[in-house]
Design a protein around this motif. Structure first.
Motif, short mmCIF file in Angstrom:
data_model
loop_
_atom_site.label_atom_id
_atom_site.label_comp_id
_atom_site.label_asym_id
_atom_site.label_seq_id
_atom_site.Cartn_x
_atom_site.Cartn_y
_atom_site.Cartn_z
N GLU A 23 0.81 -1.21 0.00
CA GLU A 23 0.00 0.00 0.00
C GLU A 23 0.85 1.27 0.00
N GLU A 24 2.06 1.22 0.56
CA GLU A 24 2.91 2.41 0.62
C GLU A 24 3.71 2.63 -0.66
N ALA A 25 3.66 1.67 -1.58
CA ALA A 25 4.52 1.77 -2.76
C ALA A 25 4.11 2.92 -3.67
N ALA A 26 2.81 3.00 -4.00
CA ALA A 26 2.36 4.04 -4.94
C ALA A 26 2.68 5.46 -4.45
N PRO A 27 2.40 5.82 -3.18
CA PRO A 27 2.78 7.18 -2.74
C PRO A 27 4.28 7.44 -2.83
N GLU A 28 5.12 6.43 -2.56
CA GLU A 28 6.56 6.63 -2.65
C GLU A 28 6.99 6.83 -4.11
N ILE A 29 6.38 6.09 -5.04
CA ILE A 29 6.70 6.27 -6.47
C ILE A 29 6.30 7.67 -6.92
#
Length: 467
Positions: free
Chosen positions: A185-191
């Motif tokens: 779930e945290e991947a998209a905001p970090e990208i």
């Protein structure tokens, strides 16, 4: 009328209020239907400002109201629509003020097509209508990419494959890794944050292209690259973006929005190397064609010279002059080119030296040296000022001491005051015999009475030296 518990066993003759009846029905429904799965079609879907979703589940014979609260509704991967066949899990409840029973939905899944696949198709259709997939919107890729930003996991296989290809590249490359999560779930905001950083810092790092991707995986593993926020961040990035997600058969929303899609991370890195090799080949081809053109031009000149020589009756002297002129011009051309190259080389060396002179590190060393020198000067000047002030203070103290009444008293003199007026006695005319006086000495006072007045100075006055 008696009021009874809605759950108590009552006789048929007991009359209940409407509230009691609804409460009893609610208790029975919630006790006997804690969780149920219902298959139906969504209709009358509405989402007010509260964020809760209200809709009706129906089949060809019946229908039931349903509500999904904002927390559960916000976590859905797809967007429910009227007419969509779904599977709903929830619990039955009664809204007592209206006497209506409904399903409080906790889980909602599309029937047949998976939730993630449906969300993928819905987002694909939405972004396609907005024109994010149009080729006219996409930025051209750089001709000579030498500064590359890589957005992927710092510990994944993708970054190792990319760096392995770049290490074999014979051309100079500058690679900047922006490590992000690529799963969860945290991947998209970090990208998204990394892509925004690329746009913000592009003038500092002067990136030519951005590689965004990861290795292969399931649809769930690749889902951060199917998020709407990721797609819009790629579209708004000011540096050309190459998407390299998964394997060749894996197609994501990021692939469709990116300026170019590479089938794998390795293929994306290889594209950079191939692009540089192609540029090098083109430069070699241009150099060869330019050399051939000059050789052909010289050959044509020699041919014309030979033809002119053949037409002349006795052209040997003129031919000698022409040959000398040609050789002279060729020599001058070589010297001019050599001089130009030497001038360019000297300019480059001077520019390098000037850059070294204005290097921040050298500037910092000069400033520190100047600061040390000024500090030593300031300390020396402070010492000189303090010494001068000390000498002035001692001189002033000596002058003050010489003028002090206490200093005069210490040398043996005294002050006489007439009592009781306490008037300082300067002349004998100020006192009479019998008057009381007070004599102030260097140490203490003496109270005395005037016995005799004599206006003559004592000739044998002896002033002892102070001990």
């Amino acid at each position: 009328m008696p009021v009874i518990s809605p759950f108590a066993t009552t006789a048929s003759s007991v009359v209940m209020t409407v509230s009691q009846l609804n409460a009893r029905i609610k208790g029975l429904l919630e006790a006997n239907f804690p969780y149920v799965w219902v298959r139906g079609e969504i209709s009358n879907l509405r989402i007010p400002v509260s964020g809760h979703a209200y809709f009706t589940l129906k089949d060809k014979n019946s229908q039931i109201r349903a509500v999904m609260f904002r927390g559960q509704f916000g976590r859905l991967k797809f967007r429910p629509e009227d007419g969509m066949a779904v599977l709903c899990q929830g619990r039955l409840s009664v809204y007592e003020p209206r006497g209506e029973y409904q399903i409080i939905a906790d889980i909602l899944e599309p029937e047949g097509l998976g939730a993630l696949q449906l969300a993928f198709e819905q987002l694909k259709e939405k972004l396609d209508k907005e024109g994010l997939f149009d080729a006219s919107r996409k930025r051209p890729l750089p001709v000579r990419p030498q500064r590359i930003a890589v957005i992927t996991s710092a510990t994944g296989a993708a970054v190792r494959d990319i760096l392995k290809v770049f290490q074999r590249c014979p051309y100079p490359l500058t690679v900047t890794l922006l490590p992000v999560r690529v799963q969860g779930e945290e991947a998209a905001p970090e990208i998204v944050q990394a892509l925004r950083a690329v746009s913000t810092l592009k003038d500092v790092f002067r990136w030519d292209v951005v590689l965004v991707g990861r290795g292969g995986g399931s649809l769930e593993d690749l889902w951060p690259f199917n998020e709407e926020m990721t797609a819009r961040a790629i579209a708004h990035c000011t540096v050309p973006v190459i998407s390299a997600v998964g394997h060749e058969i894996d197609v994501t929303i990021a692939d469709m929005v990116a300026d170019w899609r590479a089938p794998t991370p390795t293929a994306a890195a290889q594209w950079v190397v191939n692009r540089l090799e192609e540029v090098e080949r083109q430069l070699d081809d241009h150099a060869k064609r330019l050399r051939a053109a000059w050789i052909a031009r010289l050959e044509r000149a020699r041919t014309r010279l030979a033809h002119a020589e053949a037409r002349l009756i006795d052209p040997r002297r003129r031919l000698v002059d022409w040959r000398l002129a040609v050789d002279d011009r060729l020599e001058r051309l070589v010297r001019a080119m050599t001089h130009r190259l030497r001038v360019w080389h000297m300019r480059s060396m001077h520019a390098t030296q000037r850059l070294q002179q204005v290097h921040p590190q050298k500037r910092l060393v000069d400033l520190r040296t100047r600061l040390d020198l000024l500090s030593r000067r300031m300390l020396a000047e402070n010492f000189r000022v303090m010494e001068r002030l000390r000498l002035q203070l001692e001189a002033a103290s000596a002058r003050l001491e010489s003028l002090s009444p206490l200093g005069i008293l210490a040398r043996g003199y005294s002050l006489t005051f007439k009592l009781p007026e306490k008037i300082l006695v300067r002349r004998t005319s100020q006192v009479r015999p019998g008057d009381m006086v007070r004599i102030q000495l260097a140490e203490g006072q003496v109270k005395a009475r005037v016995m005799e007045i004599n206006q003559e100075l004592l000739a044998d006055l002896y002033v002892p030296k102070p001990s």
